[in-house]
Design a protein around this motif. Structure first.
Motif, PDB file in Angstrom:
ATOM      1  N   GLY A  63      -4.337  12.521  76.481  1.00 45.44           N
ATOM      2  CA  GLY A  63      -4.473  13.869  75.923  1.00 45.44           C
ATOM      3  C   GLY A  63      -4.365  14.939  76.996  1.00 45.44           C
ATOM      4  O   GLY A  63      -3.507  15.824  76.919  1.00 45.44           O
ATOM      5  N   HIS A  67      -3.098  11.574  72.633  1.00 41.51           N
ATOM      6  CA  HIS A  67      -4.005  10.451  72.384  1.00 41.51           C
ATOM      7  C   HIS A  67      -3.434   9.502  71.330  1.00 41.51           C
ATOM      8  O   HIS A  67      -3.460   8.283  71.500  1.00 41.51           O
ATOM      9  CB  HIS A  67      -5.367  10.945  71.887  1.00 41.51           C
ATOM     10  CG  HIS A  67      -6.220  11.588  72.931  1.00 41.51           C
ATOM     11  ND1 HIS A  67      -6.528  10.995  74.129  1.00 41.51           N
ATOM     12  CD2 HIS A  67      -6.848  12.789  72.943  1.00 41.51           C
ATOM     13  CE1 HIS A  67      -7.305  11.793  74.834  1.00 41.51           C
ATOM     14  NE2 HIS A  67      -7.509  12.894  74.138  1.00 41.51           N
ATOM     15  N   GLU A 121      -4.198  16.114  71.030  1.00 46.00           N
ATOM     16  CA  GLU A 121      -4.521  14.976  70.157  1.00 46.00           C
ATOM     17  C   GLU A 121      -3.302  14.101  69.911  1.00 46.00           C
ATOM     18  O   GLU A 121      -3.427  12.883  69.796  1.00 46.00           O
ATOM     19  CB  GLU A 121      -5.120  15.466  68.840  1.00 46.00           C
ATOM     20  CG  GLU A 121      -6.446  16.197  69.001  1.00 46.00           C
ATOM     21  CD  GLU A 121      -7.504  15.426  69.781  1.00 46.00           C
ATOM     22  OE1 GLU A 121      -7.564  14.175  69.681  1.00 46.00           O
ATOM     23  OE2 GLU A 121      -8.277  16.074  70.508  1.00 46.00           O
ATOM     24  N   CYS A 164      -4.307  22.267  70.995  1.00 43.61           N
ATOM     25  CA  CYS A 164      -5.197  21.190  70.531  1.00 43.61           C
ATOM     26  C   CYS A 164      -4.401  20.081  69.850  1.00 43.61           C
ATOM     27  O   CYS A 164      -4.654  18.890  70.080  1.00 43.61           O
ATOM     28  CB  CYS A 164      -6.253  21.734  69.579  1.00 43.61           C
ATOM     29  SG  CYS A 164      -7.468  22.787  70.381  1.00 43.61           S
ATOM     30  N   VAL A 172     -11.860  10.244  62.339  1.00 41.88           N
ATOM     31  CA  VAL A 172     -11.594  11.455  63.106  1.00 41.88           C
ATOM     32  C   VAL A 172     -12.731  12.422  62.791  1.00 41.88           C
ATOM     33  O   VAL A 172     -12.948  12.768  61.628  1.00 41.88           O
ATOM     34  CB  VAL A 172     -10.234  12.091  62.732  1.00 41.88           C
ATOM     35  CG1 VAL A 172     -10.020  13.385  63.508  1.00 41.88           C
ATOM     36  CG2 VAL A 172      -9.091  11.121  62.963  1.00 41.88           C
ATOM     37  N   ILE A 187     -11.656  10.827  68.111  1.00 44.55           N
ATOM     38  CA  ILE A 187     -10.925   9.823  67.343  1.00 44.55           C
ATOM     39  C   ILE A 187     -11.593   8.480  67.584  1.00 44.55           C
ATOM     40  O   ILE A 187     -11.656   7.996  68.716  1.00 44.55           O
ATOM     41  CB  ILE A 187      -9.445   9.768  67.771  1.00 44.55           C
ATOM     42  CG1 ILE A 187      -8.767  11.120  67.523  1.00 44.55           C
ATOM     43  CG2 ILE A 187      -8.717   8.649  67.037  1.00 44.55           C
ATOM     44  CD1 ILE A 187      -7.372  11.231  68.101  1.00 44.55           C
ATOM     45  N   ILE A 205     -12.543  17.231  68.987  1.00 43.57           N
ATOM     46  CA  ILE A 205     -12.090  16.204  68.056  1.00 43.57           C
ATOM     47  C   ILE A 205     -12.325  14.850  68.701  1.00 43.57           C
ATOM     48  O   ILE A 205     -11.910  14.614  69.842  1.00 43.57           O
ATOM     49  CB  ILE A 205     -10.601  16.391  67.713  1.00 43.57           C
ATOM     50  CG1 ILE A 205     -10.379  17.755  67.066  1.00 43.57           C
ATOM     51  CG2 ILE A 205     -10.107  15.273  66.807  1.00 43.57           C
ATOM     52  CD1 ILE A 205      -8.924  18.141  66.887  1.00 43.57           C
TER      53      ILE A 205
END
Length: 192
Positions: free
Chosen positions: A90, A47, A44, A40, A61, A70, A68
């Protein structure tokens, strides 16, 4: 919800994230859980690096049981192409790691989790990368309504598949069904 501010960004941890974690901790080994969180974080990070490269900045966030999200600042908005690049980065980070691990002959649970994370995040839910990409490409077009109907049908089919997986494979697959239902409920709520 727990809300804190980090470097000018609002970070919100929703209680559904805590429930999702409780389910994972009940049904999985600690080694697999650490791998899950590492995957994970890598996703992220993909990204965030892309966002930084395109000149965007983080506004918020949101961490929930569905994943998640953003949020970016409106003032320094990025182009549609840049937004697509950020959304795809991502899953691309996960796929790149999977390919690197495969090249070096590692096919264990960590490698499998990286691939699953990429596929999961490309599902057509608004809170996931795949749904955000489809929304960006379809919203405002003449086929928007048809696309949204098709997506809702696919989402319902995913819930049925998740329920069948729980039926055939037992409680080990229950988090899959819980996440499918949470994502679908989240999309219904977003439409209001």
């Amino acid at each position: 919800m727990i809300s804190i501010r980090i470097r000018g960004a609002d970070v919100r941890i929703h209680f559904s994230f805590l429930v999702f974690n409780a389910l994972i901790f009940l049904m999985r080994s600690s080694g697999l859980i650490l791998s899950f969180y590492a995957v994970c974080l890598l996703h992220e990070a993909g990204h965030l690096i892309a966002l930084k490269l395109t000149g965007g900045s983080i506004r918020s966030v949101d961490i929930s049981g569905a994943g998640i999200v953003i949020g970016t600042r409106k003032g320094g908005s990025i182009s549609d192409k840049s937004r697509l690049f950020v959304l795809l980065s991502g899953p691309a980070a996960n796929i790149l790691l999977y390919l690197l691990l495969s090249i070096y002959g590692y096919h264990g649970s960590f490698a499998q989790l990286t691939l699953v994370a990429a596929v999961y995040n490309m599902l057509p839910y608004r809170s996931l990368d795949g749904g955000a990409i489809i929304s960006q490409l379809a919203v405002g077009t003449v086929c928007e309504r048809a696309v949204m109907h098709i997506l809702n049908t696919v989402k319902l089919l995913l819930i049925v598949i998740s329920a069948a997986t729980v039926y055939f494979f037992g409680r080990e697959a229950f988090p899959l069904l819980a996440v499918s239902l949470a994502l679908f409920a989240g999309d219904i709520t977003d439409l209001r």
